[in-house]
Write an enzyme that holds these catalytic residues in place. Structure first.
Site, short mmCIF file in Angstrom:
data_model
loop_
_atom_site.label_atom_id
_atom_site.label_comp_id
_atom_site.label_asym_id
_atom_site.label_seq_id
_atom_site.Cartn_x
_atom_site.Cartn_y
_atom_site.Cartn_z
N CYS A 201 -0.16 -9.63 -46.04
CA CYS A 201 -1.58 -9.32 -45.87
C CYS A 201 -2.34 -10.62 -46.10
CB CYS A 201 -2.04 -8.18 -46.77
SG CYS A 201 -1.93 -8.48 -48.53
N CYS A 276 -5.09 -6.30 -41.96
CA CYS A 276 -6.24 -7.18 -42.23
C CYS A 276 -6.35 -8.28 -41.18
CB CYS A 276 -6.20 -7.73 -43.64
SG CYS A 276 -4.60 -8.17 -44.22
N CYS A 280 -0.12 -14.39 -38.59
CA CYS A 280 1.27 -14.52 -39.04
C CYS A 280 1.95 -15.58 -38.19
CB CYS A 280 2.00 -13.21 -38.84
SG CYS A 280 1.94 -12.18 -40.29
#
Ligand code: FMN
Length: 322
Positions: A201, A276, A280
């Site tokens: 996250c 959120c 990545c």
């Protein structure tokens, strides 16, 4: 998978250092992340028996163990203390660290909290000494056994060497290299077949931590869980710790980390994000899922509980599929 070595000898380039470095090099060859803490440089205060840890789960002596050693003991999958024999036990420096692990013992046995990695964590002791009496390692063996229990590690044995005294003696031992290679292969075998999962996250302070903890508690024997955030916070969310403790899960001594750090030990096969929209890194071949969970930061404890329960259900469903 993190293998943590605790180097307990004050002698530089001595026998313990050689033995532990050999052990860690074998672990790295098998794909483990390794970290050696030079215990003698940490100036760890001996336990002063305030017994605060038994009531509150914290040691009032804060500066030596809290910033690094407790978090490492929590993150480690394998804990490897290494020490010369000093008067039939480990060195005083390593013994101070062991005594201060009473805080983790108290969280486990007095506060009845489960350390998420406890299901899989293993302990392995390394030692050597100058003499040849059959009882040379009896004290160390018992100390290691109870240390492993305190830090939530299954005792997986030891390598002990007699008649090692001067610098270089350990290195000259005829079987040490093959002993270490065989011991490491046996110790790490159960870790190697696990599937790697990254829970991510933004701040790595709350939702991904809860997901990672549930996954470890429920399926740590099948999943190599790693947890990270695109913008890691300085500390985890205190309310998250409270609601996880209500479930009996101990989130103390966990420090948020970056996604890059989280995947240093190898690319995950699964990446699960928490809704959120964080960036990545591209991991070739990884299966991705986004759980679209609401952000509980700044909300009340009931909201945090709802998110916790939703995460638990999602983790239960996820582990059925891997
Ligand atoms: C303070 C001290 C106490 C020791 N006590 C013992 C002992 O009880 N039994 C033994 O066999 N060797 C003992 N030794 C020898 C060390 O265990 C041995 O030299 C060892 O190889 C040192 O390892 P290192 O190079 O990693 O420091 C002692 C050494 C020191 C300095």
């Amino acid at each position: 998978m993190l293998v943590l070595g605790l180097q307990g000898s004050p002698r530089k380039k001595g026998n313990t250092e050689f033995l532990l470095e050999l052990f860690m090099a074998e672990a790295a060859k098998l794909g483990a992340q390794t970290h050696i803490t030079d215990v003698c440089k940490k100036h760890i205060e001996p336990c002063k028996e305030f017994t605060t840890c038994e009531k509150k789960g914290f040691c009032p002596i804060k500066d030596d163990m809290d910033p690094e050693i407790y978090p490492l003991l929590r993150r480690a999958d394998v804990v490897v203390p290494a020490s010369p024999v000093f008067f039939y036990n480990v060195t005083a420096q390593l013994k101070a660290l062991i005594d201060r692990s009473q805080t983790l013992w108290a969280r486990k046995y007095r506060l009845n909290l489960i350390d998420p990695r406890r299901k899989m964590r293993r302990g392995f002791m390394l030692s050597q000494g100058a003499t040849k009496g059959k009882n040379l390692f009896v004290g160390i063996d018992l100390t290691a056994k109870y240390f492993f229990d305190a830090v939530g590690a299954k005792d997986e044995g030891s390598l002990y060497y007699w008649q090692i005294e001067h610098r270089g003696d350990m290195e000259k031992h005829p079987t040490v290299r093959e002993d270490v290679k065989a011991a490491v292969a046996k110790l790490l075998a159960p870790f190697l077949g696990r599937k790697k999962v990254l829970f991510a996250c933004r701040e790595n302070a709350c939702r991904s931590q809860m997901a990672g903890a549930f996954a470890q508690v429920l399926a740590g024997d099948r999943l190599d869980v790693t947890i990270g955030g695109s913008e890691p916070a300085a500390q985890v969310n205190p309310l998250m710790k409270t609601v996880m403790a209500e479930k009996g899960i101990d989130m103390e001594f966990i420090i948020p980390q970056s996604i890059e750090k989280a995947i240093e030990g190898g690319n995950p096969e699964y990446i699960i994000t928490m809704g959120c929209g964080e960036a990545c890194p591209f991991v070739p071949g990884a299966q991705k899922a986004d759980w679209a969970l609401p952000d509980p930061a700044g909300k009340d404890i009931d909201f945090m509980r709802k998110v916790r329960d939703e995460i638990e259900e999602k983790v239960k469903a996820f582990i059925q599929t891997v």
